[in-house]
Design an enzyme around this catalytic site. Structure first.
Site, mmCIF file in Angstrom:
data_model
loop_
_atom_site.group_PDB
_atom_site.id
_atom_site.type_symbol
_atom_site.label_atom_id
_atom_site.label_comp_id
_atom_site.label_asym_id
_atom_site.label_seq_id
_atom_site.Cartn_x
_atom_site.Cartn_y
_atom_site.Cartn_z
ATOM 1 C CG ASP A 1 -8.237 3.875 -5.119
ATOM 2 O OD1 ASP A 1 -9.489 3.815 -5.315
ATOM 3 O OD2 ASP A 1 -7.444 3.132 -5.730
ATOM 4 C CD GLU B 1 -2.968 -0.833 -0.128
ATOM 5 O OE1 GLU B 1 -3.063 0.317 -0.622
ATOM 6 O OE2 GLU B 1 -3.558 -1.813 -0.606
ATOM 7 C CE1 TYR C 1 -7.007 3.318 -0.700
ATOM 8 C CE2 TYR C 1 -4.641 3.238 -0.292
ATOM 9 C CZ TYR C 1 -5.768 2.751 -0.930
ATOM 10 O OH TYR C 1 -5.658 1.683 -1.766
ATOM 11 C CB CYS D 1 -23.943 3.617 -14.270
ATOM 12 S SG CYS D 1 -22.890 5.087 -14.347
#
Length: 281
Positions: free
Chosen positions: A127, A26, A109, A192
């Protein structure tokens, strides 16, 4: 989730639940594409398979192994995090969110990513890819990072946070991309919101904080700093050679400021011998 089972990328850090390996990946993935990270990750965990191994190594060894990955401060932070983990947590990466965020280089994060991918906590690391999908597909409007974080957390299934979060990452990286979203093959195309509205301008993601362009790199202090660190990986640098090493032969004062910052941060040190030279720690 069904799409993810068939399309998720095979990445080495997805083959482990070791919290140290997840933390390394990460940190490396911050502002760097996954494909580029793979060889660096494999070399790093091969050299430093535990926090103790990383903490015991000189900072210079860690920075040298980072060569080519960019954003060298991440290497320094990872070494410092390993030192804290070894000294304060018995060599185990902590699970607690507050303890994770107290580690050098670990923010909201990264702490959430470690919790989700190493410990299977039902939390969402947000992110750029996640911001893009939630802005376009779920809300159809621009949201702040805090609002997106709350929405993402509400969507994570309690029984499979790992698969859900990895799938959302890959959906954003492979399908719902920034410039040419492949709506025709997207598993969310019927739901969507942005697509159902006819994909109007402005793209709701484009106005989000994660879509803002980075500052210019060419000629920046960051570029000169990276050049100097690369020179230090190869050997020592004299005070007279700093400006050339930074790529600013006509601005020695600026180069000396960069060198002073590297010393203050713990990257490098001035030798105490007869010839004064700058070297990695």
């Amino acid at each position: 989730m069904a799409w993810g089972a068939d399309h998720r990328r095979t990445l080495p850090w997805r083959e482990t639940r070791d919290p140290w390996c997840i933390l390394v990946s990460e940190i490396m993935l911050q502002q760097t594409q996954a494909d580029r990270v793979v060889p660096y990750y494999e070399a790093f965990v091969g050299a430093f398979p535990t926090p103790q191994a990383c903490a015991a190594a000189p900072v210079g060894d860690v920075v040298r192994l980072w060569s080519g990955l960019g954003y060298n401060r991440r290497a320094l932070n990872l070494h410092r995090a390993a030192t804290v983990i070894t000294a304060e947590h018995g060599g185990r990466v902590p699970h607690d969110d507050g303890a994770l965020r107290a580690l050098p280089g670990v923010g909201v994060y990264t702490a959430r990513a470690v919790r989700a991918f190493a410990f299977a906590d039902p939390v969402a690391p947000v992110d750029t890819n996640v911001m893009r999908i939630l802005s376009r597909c779920v809300s159809g409007e621009t949201r702040s990072v805090a609002e997106t974080q709350r929405l993402a957390d509400a969507l994570v299934p309690s029984d499979d946070a790992w698969a859900f979060n990895q799938t959302v990452f890959d959906l954003g990286a492979l399908v719902c991309t920034g410039t040419r979203p492949a709506c025709g093959i997207c598993p969310l195309n019927r739901q969507c919101v942005w697509r159902r509205r006819g994909r109007p301008d402005p793209d709701p993601w484009r106005a989000s904080p994660s879509a803002r362009p980075q500052s210019r790199f060419a000629g920046s202090t960051r570029q000169g700093r990276g050049r100097l660190v690369d020179a230090l990986r190869r050997g020592v640098v004299t005070p007279e050679g700093l400006a050339l090493a930074c790529g600013w032969p006509d601005d020695p004062a600026r180069a000396h400021d960069v060198a002073a910052a590297l010393v203050a941060e713990g990257f490098a040190h001035w030798s105490t011998g007869r010839s004064r030279v700058l070297a990695l720690r």
